[in-house]
Enzyme design. Structure first.
Site, PDB file in Angstrom:
ATOM      1  CB  THR A  62     -21.340 -11.041 -39.113  1.00  0.00           C
ATOM      2  OG1 THR A  62     -21.065 -12.163 -39.940  1.00  0.00           O
ATOM      3  CG2 THR A  62     -20.287 -10.958 -38.012  1.00  0.00           C
ATOM      4  CG  ASP A  63     -25.130  -7.341 -40.992  1.00  0.00           C
ATOM      5  OD1 ASP A  63     -23.937  -7.223 -41.344  1.00  0.00           O
ATOM      6  OD2 ASP A  63     -25.777  -6.401 -40.494  1.00  0.00           O
ATOM      7  CG  LEU A  64     -25.850 -10.143 -46.476  1.00  0.00           C
ATOM      8  CD1 LEU A  64     -26.859  -9.690 -47.530  1.00  0.00           C
ATOM      9  CD2 LEU A  64     -25.078 -11.357 -46.964  1.00  0.00           C
ATOM     10  CB  SER A  65     -22.501  -4.912 -43.493  1.00  0.00           C
ATOM     11  OG  SER A  65     -22.808  -5.078 -42.114  1.00  0.00           O
ATOM     12  CG  LEU A  97     -20.910  -4.023 -39.498  1.00  0.00           C
ATOM     13  CD1 LEU A  97     -21.678  -2.710 -39.549  1.00  0.00           C
ATOM     14  CD2 LEU A  97     -19.522  -3.836 -38.933  1.00  0.00           C
TER      15      LEU A  97
END
Length: 155
Positions: A30-33, A35
């Site tokens: 996942t990324d910082l969001s 997602l």
């Protein structure tokens, strides 16, 4: 506990001529969001294609070690519809759509239950160790052709 009692790595299976590969989204995906990072869908599809070929009896590693050739992606189309999130259980569904003397095209869909998240159409070419196109081994073309026609290749 013996090694034979330990769980095996995840593997997919063919249902009729369609390959199904399960996976889970981990924090590293996942990324910082929160997602799944967009490039990771390509990794999921690559794992599914590699597993599909292995289960179908196509020995990529053996062919590489014998100096016969390898597959390389020559075209890729990807479409993102909905995001996957941490801890989602996903299924990558793959089916052969076209077979040529030196190439193969595969349509892939990343699903969460019945929900379509991402689609990809991938074409690979069989290349010599020097990077030139060459005919795929005839038994491999036969396997791909059977899958494209929808034939069940399960033993």
């Amino acid at each position: 506990m013996s090694v034979s009692e330990l769980p095996a790595p995840a593997t997919g299976r063919f249902i009729a001529a369609v390959h199904h590969f399960p996976l889970r989204v981990y924090f590293e995906d996942t990324d910082l969001s929160g997602l799944v990072y967009h490039a990771n869908y390509l990794r999921y599809m690559e794992r599914a294609r590699s597993d599909m070929l292995r289960i179908a009896g196509i020995d990529q590693r053996g062919n590489l070690e014998e100096g016969e050739g390898v597959y390389a992606v020559t075209d890729l189309q990807i479409g993102y519809r909905r995001p996957a999130r941490l801890d989602d259980d996903l299924m990558v569904v793959s089916r052969v759509t076209k077979v040529g003397a030196a190439s193969c095209s595969i349509h892939q869909a990343v699903m969460r239950d019945d929900e379509l998240l991402t689609t990809g159409d991938v074409t690979v070419a069989f290349l010599t160790p020097q990077g030139r196109p060459r005919r795929q081994p005839r038994p491999w073309v036969d396997i791909f052709s059977r899958l494209m026609r929808g034939e069940d290749i399960n033993p």
